[in-house]
Scaffold this motif. Structure first.
Motif, mmCIF file in Angstrom:
data_model
loop_
_atom_site.group_PDB
_atom_site.id
_atom_site.type_symbol
_atom_site.label_atom_id
_atom_site.label_comp_id
_atom_site.label_asym_id
_atom_site.label_seq_id
_atom_site.Cartn_x
_atom_site.Cartn_y
_atom_site.Cartn_z
ATOM 1 N N GLN A 267 -37.884 -49.872 -9.613
ATOM 2 C CA GLN A 267 -38.844 -49.706 -10.636
ATOM 3 C C GLN A 267 -38.144 -49.565 -12.082
ATOM 4 O O GLN A 267 -38.578 -49.980 -13.115
ATOM 5 C CB GLN A 267 -39.880 -48.681 -10.451
ATOM 6 C CG GLN A 267 -39.215 -47.062 -9.982
ATOM 7 C CD GLN A 267 -40.360 -46.349 -10.073
ATOM 8 O OE1 GLN A 267 -40.786 -45.822 -10.993
ATOM 9 N NE2 GLN A 267 -40.633 -45.653 -8.749
ATOM 10 N N SER B 127 -44.013 -42.146 -11.361
ATOM 11 C CA SER B 127 -42.991 -41.613 -11.070
ATOM 12 C C SER B 127 -42.454 -40.630 -12.179
ATOM 13 O O SER B 127 -41.924 -39.552 -12.041
ATOM 14 C CB SER B 127 -41.634 -42.594 -10.909
ATOM 15 O OG SER B 127 -42.210 -43.344 -9.714
ATOM 16 N N GLN C 66 -43.025 -52.152 -1.908
ATOM 17 C CA GLN C 66 -42.077 -51.007 -1.352
ATOM 18 C C GLN C 66 -40.775 -51.537 -2.116
ATOM 19 O O GLN C 66 -40.007 -50.491 -2.625
ATOM 20 C CB GLN C 66 -41.876 -51.036 0.012
ATOM 21 C CG GLN C 66 -42.851 -50.603 1.047
ATOM 22 C CD GLN C 66 -42.704 -50.865 2.419
ATOM 23 O OE1 GLN C 66 -41.745 -51.594 2.735
ATOM 24 N NE2 GLN C 66 -43.544 -50.399 3.338
ATOM 25 N N LEU D 182 -46.822 -47.589 -11.522
ATOM 26 C CA LEU D 182 -45.855 -47.172 -10.723
ATOM 27 C C LEU D 182 -44.670 -46.142 -11.510
ATOM 28 O O LEU D 182 -44.484 -45.206 -11.107
ATOM 29 C CB LEU D 182 -45.046 -48.465 -10.076
ATOM 30 C CG LEU D 182 -43.898 -47.968 -9.117
ATOM 31 C CD1 LEU D 182 -44.342 -46.960 -7.931
ATOM 32 C CD2 LEU D 182 -43.403 -49.120 -8.673
ATOM 33 N N GLN E 33 -41.174 -50.201 -5.554
ATOM 34 C CA GLN E 33 -40.801 -48.696 -5.627
ATOM 35 C C GLN E 33 -39.388 -48.391 -5.551
ATOM 36 O O GLN E 33 -39.074 -47.441 -6.593
ATOM 37 C CB GLN E 33 -41.428 -48.068 -4.412
ATOM 38 C CG GLN E 33 -41.029 -46.707 -4.150
ATOM 39 C CD GLN E 33 -42.061 -45.835 -5.098
ATOM 40 O OE1 GLN E 33 -43.291 -45.882 -5.265
ATOM 41 N NE2 GLN E 33 -41.298 -44.748 -5.828
ATOM 42 N N ARG E 34 -38.642 -49.070 -5.002
ATOM 43 C CA ARG E 34 -37.096 -48.863 -5.035
ATOM 44 C C ARG E 34 -36.356 -49.257 -6.319
ATOM 45 O O ARG E 34 -35.631 -48.557 -6.870
ATOM 46 C CB ARG E 34 -36.558 -49.527 -3.794
ATOM 47 C CG ARG E 34 -36.934 -48.920 -2.551
ATOM 48 C CD ARG E 34 -36.130 -49.379 -1.298
ATOM 49 N NE ARG E 34 -36.125 -51.072 -1.097
ATOM 50 C CZ ARG E 34 -36.648 -51.793 -0.530
ATOM 51 N NH1 ARG E 34 -37.961 -51.109 0.162
ATOM 52 N NH2 ARG E 34 -36.695 -52.866 -0.317
#
Length: 317
Positions: free
Chosen positions: A224, A267, A218, A263, A221-222
Motif C-alpha cells: 500500500q 493503516s 492481500q 486501506l 495490503q502488503r
C-alpha cells in the motif's frame, strides 16, 4: 407547550424510546416547568409488548394527529419485517400536515422513506444501513456521514446515541440552547461529536468471495505504501483494467482507487496510536508524498483531522 408523541410498535427498541423520554423529561425537570408534553401512541391505542417490557400508551393515531411533533424511536435492523408490520402507519404518515414535525431515530428513517416523505429531502440513518437504504430509496438525499439532518419539518438521526443529538436539538429549538446544554451536561453527553464518519469502518467488513480478488487485496495490503495504479493492479490480477474494475466493484462495493485510499487511511489510524510517529512519517509510510494531501483525505474519510483522531484516542480509556 409543544406536544411530542412517540410511536411505539413491537419493533421499537426500548433503549431508544427510554432515551428520548428521559431527555425531554429531564428538560422539564431542569427548567422547573413543563416545557414539553410527552405522549406515547400505537397503531390501535393498545399497550405494546416489546419482549421483556410491556409499554403502556396514551392513545392511537388520532391522539398523535394532534401532536406538534411525531417522534419515531429506532426499530432495529430487520427492515423488511418492520416495514411489513407497520404497513398501516405509512399512508397515515404520508398525509401528515406540513406544520407537524416528523422525527426518526436511527433505523426508523426507513419508515419515513417508505411513506414517501423523504423523496428529494436530506436524511440520515445508522451508517451500517446506508447501502440498504440507498438501494431501497435512491430518491432520498442520504447524508450518512451526518449524525443529524433537518430538512423542513423532517428530522432524522444516525445510530444509537445520535438519537440523543436529535432530542437535544429539539429541546434547543423549543426551549433554548441553554436548557439543551444543561440536559447534555446532566446526561454527561458530548454534543460536539463530529460526524458518523468517525465511527463507520473504512473497509468492507464482509469477506470477498472472489478468491483471485481476495489475493489481490492481500497484495495491496502488503504494498500500500508504493505507487499503485489501475494498470499495475490489473497486471497483478492477470486481467484487463476494465475486467478488474467490474470485479473489484462487485466484490468490495468500491473502485480500486477508493479501496486503496481507505486501506492507507486505515493503516494510518493504527500508526497514529503511537505518539512516536509524526504525521509526516505516517503519511510517507502509507503512500502519500506530503502531509497536506494525507491530512485532507484523512478528514474526508474519517470526519476529523489526524491530530484530532490522535487526541481522541489518547483520551479513550
Amino acid at each position: 407547550m409543544p406536544k411530542i408523541a412517540l410511536y411505539v410498535c413491537p419493533q421499537t427498541r426500548c433503549s431508544s424510546l427510554s432515551m428520548a423520554m428521559d431527555a425531554f423529561a429531564l428538560a422539564n425537570s431542569l427548567s422547573g416547568r413543563a416545557e414539553f408534553e410527552l405522549q406515547r401512541f400505537s397503531l390501535d391505542g393498545q399497550a405494546v409488548d416489546l419482549g421483556f417490557a410491556r409499554v403502556q400508551v396514551d392513545g392511537d393515531l388520532s391522539l398523535a394527529a394532534a401532536a406538534d411533533c411525531l417522534l419515531l424511536p429506532a426499530t432495529g435492523s430487520a427492515i423488511d419485517s418492520t416495514l411489513s408490520a407497520n404497513a398501516a402507519l405509512l399512508p397515515w404518515l404520508a398525509q401528515r400536515p406540513p406544520s407537524q414535525q416528523l422525527a426518526s431515530l436511527c433505523s426508523s428513517a426507513f419508515l419515513l422513506a417508505a411513506a414517501g416523505l423523504l423523496d428529494g429531502r436530506r436524511a440520515t440513518t445508522h451508517w451500517a444501513l446506508a447501502g440498504q437504504f440507498r438501494r431501497r430509496f435512491p430518491q432520498v438525499d442520504l447524508q450518512i456521514e451526518q449524525l443529524l439532518c433537518h430538512d423542513g419539518n423532517l428530522l432524522s438521526s444516525g445510530g444509537a446515541q445520535a438519537g440523543l443529538d436529535l432530542c437535544l436539538y429539539l429541546i434547543g429549538q423549543q426551549a433554548g440552547a441553554e436548557l439543551a446544554r444543561q440536559v447534555a451536561n446532566a446526561l454527561v453527553f458530548d454534543s460536539q461529536r463530529g460526524s458518523q464518519a468517525r465511527y463507520a469502518p473504512l473497509l468492507p467488513s464482509q469477506a470477498v468471495q472472489d478468491s483471485q480478488l481476495a489475493t489481490l487485496l492481500q497484495w495491496m495490503q502488503r504494498h500500500q505504501g508504493e505507487a499503485i495504479d489501475l494498470k499495475r493492479l490489473a497486471e497483478q490480477a492477470s486481467c484487463s483494467p476494465r475486467t478488474l474494475l467490474r470485479r473489484f466493484k462487485a466484490g468490495t462495493g468500491l473502485t480500486p482507487n477508493d479501496y486503496l485510499q481507505r486501506l492507507r487511511i486505515s493503516s494510518a489510524q493504527q500508526a497514529l496510536l503511537s505518539p512516536a510517529n509524526s504525521l509526516e512519517r505516517i503519511a510517507a509510510q502509507v503512500g502519500y508524498a506530503d502531509r497536506a494531501t494525507f491530512a485532507k483525505l484523512f478528514k474526508q474519510l474519517c470526519g476529523e483531522t489526524p491530530g484530532a483522531f490522535r487526541r481522541r484516542m489518547r483520551q479513550a480509556p
